[in-house]
Each structure stands twice: as C-alpha cells, then as structure tokens.
Write a protein that holds these residues in place. Sequence first.
Motif, short mmCIF file in Angstrom:
data_model
loop_
_atom_site.label_atom_id
_atom_site.label_comp_id
_atom_site.label_asym_id
_atom_site.label_seq_id
_atom_site.Cartn_x
_atom_site.Cartn_y
_atom_site.Cartn_z
N PRO A 388 1.00 -1.11 -0.57
CA PRO A 388 -0.02 0.39 0.06
C PRO A 388 0.53 1.16 -0.47
N GLY A 389 0.43 2.07 -0.36
CA GLY A 389 1.23 3.62 -0.94
C GLY A 389 1.99 3.60 -1.67
N ASN A 390 2.70 2.37 -2.23
CA ASN A 390 4.12 2.69 -3.31
C ASN A 390 3.59 3.61 -4.74
N VAL A 391 3.68 4.79 -4.34
CA VAL A 391 3.77 5.19 -6.07
C VAL A 391 4.09 4.80 -7.18
N ASP A 392 5.46 3.85 -6.88
CA ASP A 392 6.76 3.93 -8.00
C ASP A 392 6.09 2.31 -7.96
N LEU A 393 5.91 1.15 -8.52
CA LEU A 393 5.67 -0.41 -8.35
C LEU A 393 7.39 -0.65 -8.39
N PHE A 394 8.45 0.30 -9.83
CA PHE A 394 9.67 -0.01 -9.56
C PHE A 394 10.23 0.08 -8.01
N ASP A 395 9.69 0.39 -7.57
CA ASP A 395 10.55 1.16 -6.70
C ASP A 395 10.99 -0.36 -5.90
N ASP A 396 10.36 -1.07 -5.42
CA ASP A 396 10.16 -2.67 -5.42
C ASP A 396 10.99 -4.12 -6.26
N GLU A 397 10.87 -3.01 -7.19
CA GLU A 397 11.53 -4.33 -8.73
C GLU A 397 12.98 -4.81 -7.75
N ALA A 398 14.20 -4.50 -7.76
CA ALA A 398 15.34 -5.38 -7.16
C ALA A 398 15.37 -6.26 -6.18
N ALA A 399 14.52 -5.36 -4.78
CA ALA A 399 14.22 -6.39 -4.41
C ALA A 399 13.04 -7.76 -4.79
N VAL A 400 11.93 -7.49 -5.61
CA VAL A 400 11.29 -8.77 -5.92
C VAL A 400 12.48 -10.34 -6.38
N ASN A 401 12.53 -9.45 -7.76
CA ASN A 401 13.60 -9.84 -8.30
C ASN A 401 14.33 -10.35 -7.68
N ALA A 402 15.01 -9.93 -6.95
CA ALA A 402 15.92 -10.63 -5.99
C ALA A 402 15.13 -12.50 -5.25
N ILE A 403 14.33 -12.26 -4.84
CA ILE A 403 13.53 -12.97 -4.46
C ILE A 403 13.03 -14.48 -5.48
N VAL A 404 12.87 -13.77 -6.88
CA VAL A 404 12.60 -14.88 -7.52
C VAL A 404 13.54 -15.41 -7.65
N TYR A 405 14.59 -14.15 -8.25
CA TYR A 405 15.65 -15.41 -9.23
C TYR A 405 16.09 -16.05 -8.25
N ASP A 406 16.58 -15.89 -6.80
CA ASP A 406 17.14 -16.60 -5.90
C ASP A 406 16.50 -18.23 -6.12
N HIS A 407 15.70 -18.48 -6.17
CA HIS A 407 14.41 -19.14 -6.27
C HIS A 407 14.41 -20.09 -7.38
N VAL A 408 14.56 -19.65 -8.50
CA VAL A 408 14.23 -20.06 -9.66
C VAL A 408 15.66 -20.98 -9.89
N TYR A 409 16.45 -20.20 -9.47
CA TYR A 409 17.83 -20.06 -10.15
C TYR A 409 18.60 -21.61 -8.67
N ARG A 410 17.92 -21.77 -7.02
CA ARG A 410 17.84 -22.57 -6.38
C ARG A 410 17.04 -23.91 -7.70
N LEU A 411 16.33 -23.44 -8.09
CA LEU A 411 15.98 -25.30 -8.45
C LEU A 411 15.88 -25.22 -10.07
N GLY A 412 17.73 -24.82 -10.59
CA GLY A 412 18.31 -25.22 -11.67
C GLY A 412 17.33 -24.56 -12.67
N GLY A 413 16.84 -23.25 -12.95
CA GLY A 413 15.82 -22.69 -13.95
C GLY A 413 16.98 -21.51 -14.55
#
Length: 460
Positions: A388-413
Amino acid sequence: MHTFLQQLAGLIGPAHILTEPADTAPYTLDWRRRYQGAPLAVALPGSTAEVAELVKLCRAHQVAIVPQGGNTSTCGAATPDGSGRQLIVALRRLRQIRQIDTDNDTLTLDAGATLQEAQQAAEAAGRLFPLSLASQGSCQIGGNLSTNAGGVAVLRYGTMRELTLGLEVVLPDGRILSQLSGLRKDTTGLDLKQLFIGAEGQLGLITAATLKLFPQPAAHATAMVGVDGIETAIAWLNALRARFGDRLTAFEVIDRNCQQVLLRHHPKLMPFSAPWLVLIELSDGGDAALLNDSLVEWLSRRDMSDGVVAQNETERRKLWRLREEISESQRLDGPSIKHDIAVPTSALPALVNDCAAALEADFPGIRIVAFGHAGDGNLHYNVSYTRPGNVDLFDDEAAVNAIVYDHVYRLGGTLAAEHGVGQLKKDWLARYKDPVALALMRQLKQALDPDGLMNPGKWL
C-alpha cells in the motif's frame, strides 16, 4: 555524422533513411514503453547486399548498430540508447519468401518477414510452421531467432533453435555468412548458426533463415479445464504425456489472479474461475472426432472444478484467444514487474509455492499474476502490486527480482526462457550466470565484434 548519412543514402537510397522524430518515433520506444531511445537515424535496407555494405560503412565511421525486427521486445533488446549516435537497422523491407521445399519440409525466407507471413506461406504449401506467439502479426523472423522465441507449441516442436536449419548472417565486419542449408544432419565442424540464435543481434545481423516445416495437423482436441492447484496441473501434464505422447502439443496454465485480469478486460471471453486453469491441446493427422472423444474420455476420469472441450474450430479459437489476450490485458491493467522464468517442470510446484511465500513475507498482500507454458517449465511470473502507498511499483523491483531469481536458480532454472535478456536483465545475468559460460560468450563477442558496434549496451 552528416558525411556518414550522405554515404548511407548513397547505399540504400535517401527515402530509406528516417531522421525526423515523427518518422523515427515508432522505432525508439519498446513494446512495454519502458525504454526510450534517441537514434542517429533509422535505416531500412532492401537486401542482404545492402545490409552488408551498410555494416561496412558503420564500421568505417564507428557508428553502432541496433538491429530491430517488429519492435515487440519486452526487455529493451531492440531499443537504442539516448546518445543520438546509434543507428537502428530495421529489416521490414526484407520479407521475401525465397523457397519452399515441400519434399524436404523447409521454408527459406528473409528475416524481415513477420511470423504470420511465415505461417501463411507454410499453410499455402500444405505445411505447418509451428511457432505461435500472440505478437505473430508484427514480430519478425529475425527477432524470433535473435531471442530464441518459444511460444505455446514448444512442448511438441521446440524453440526457434530447434526449428532452424540454416541462417544467413551479416557479420560485424560486413562479411556474409551464408549457410541456408536444408540439411538435418551435417557433422562438418561447428554448427555456427547456433552462435546467432539467442544472441539478440550482438554478434551479427540475421538476414535470412531456413526453417523446418511439418505436416498440417488434420485433427485438434482442445480443452480449458479448472484444477485445484499447480501440483494437479503438473500431475495432469505427466499423465497426458504418458497417454498421448507427442500428440500433446500445448499445455498452458493460468492462475486465479490472471483470470481476474482477463475478466476485467474481456468479460465475455472469461467464463471460468478456478485456482488454476489448464489449456490442453492435442493434434495429429487422424480423425478429429476420435481425438476429441479420447480427450473427453481422459478428462472424465479426472477431478476438475470447471471446464469445456471445444466442439468446433470456432470454440477452439475462442479458447486460444483467451490465452493470447493475457499479455495485452496485463498491459491495460497497469505496470507489472515481469519475469520470464523457467525451471524443470517437476520443480514448478515448488517454485510457485515457495516463491509466493517468500514474497508474501516481505510484501504482505503482494499480487502475483502467473501464467505460461507449463509443458516446458516456462512461467510468466508477474507482480502487479507490492504494498500500500507505493507510488512507483518499480521501487520494489530489485527486491522482488532477487527473491524470484534466487528461487529460480536454486531450482536449476533460468531468468530468461524466451524473451531474451536485453537491457532489462543484463545485471541480473551477470549475477546468476555461470561465470565461465559468460566469459566464453564475451570472448566470442570480442572475436567477432572487436569494436563493440553490434547492439551495444545489452548483456554482452
């Protein structure tokens, strides 16, 4: 640069050089409207020979080249920087169908032909070119090759890498590599075409290709069915493979949030509601009624919340249109942090469940919109709301990407399954890619393009 543009006009004709902002505008903004460039000009060569001379001229003047197909890239791979010194080379005038060999099942065509034109040429000859993308009316064969495009039928036919037999490429020094072979077996050294497929125009400029064709399926059986979770979807995938073999052409999944996006923008198209939808298509050369009955019989022994089996071509196209409208519906719905990821199909449930839990822990209430080609492990995993209150979604892009990609590569993706890397993911690639593999790629880049003039600023 005035002398350069004059010499370029002498090569390809002044009518085929665009310099006015109103004329260059369609080429300078990427499909997602995230990257805006300012080119020196847009060049529209009319033949492979003109492309070769253009490349030689650019090298002599040290002008960087940004190859561009239909400008449908979602990663900024075909967008120039803002320096005003990069030349966009668009191949829309190179769209000739050079040869169709029905005895050898091959199609040779220019790289500026659209995917739809390739499909139509194959169909007119009684054959199938199976690559299928939502952007097929505008994306071009050269761009499909440069990103190793996949689409909905990879499960049966493979990506562009598997669908390509030969290439014609203008190298960074202006030489033409002409290997438009229709051979399916050739052990005379390295398979050089593979260097350029997936390279996003950084090693050379693809001007033509020889592609595989297949028999036109005489029968289709298509169903859209609701299931209770991604685990059930993957269990169905394995069971369908065991029952139908390579007649299973496509297996797509759509999560509940994605269904809601579709409902907002296409209410008449979207009569389904389930935790996950699966879109199943079988195809073969046999009897359509028998194939349809086989799928109905198989589904009748499964637990499903909702579903329909298409009874005719109109209903089949309606189900596929629902799938094809997802990307545009998402764009209409607002910005999203996009991920074009893949893991082994067996790991999809772990990815979906574990990654969602990790994202929810850091961003309570986060909204994930997931859909894609579960048959080959490729998921479009998009975040359209973080907090809530996040004016620019992409302010969180780096943090979101790190979580997603860490899971992807942990699973051999992988972080790039079919859309490429471009500008969007180049820093992430450096973080996750095997450093030896990345070093070898850079050595190839240095060997072929020592001046760094082919699509600079991208991941190599």
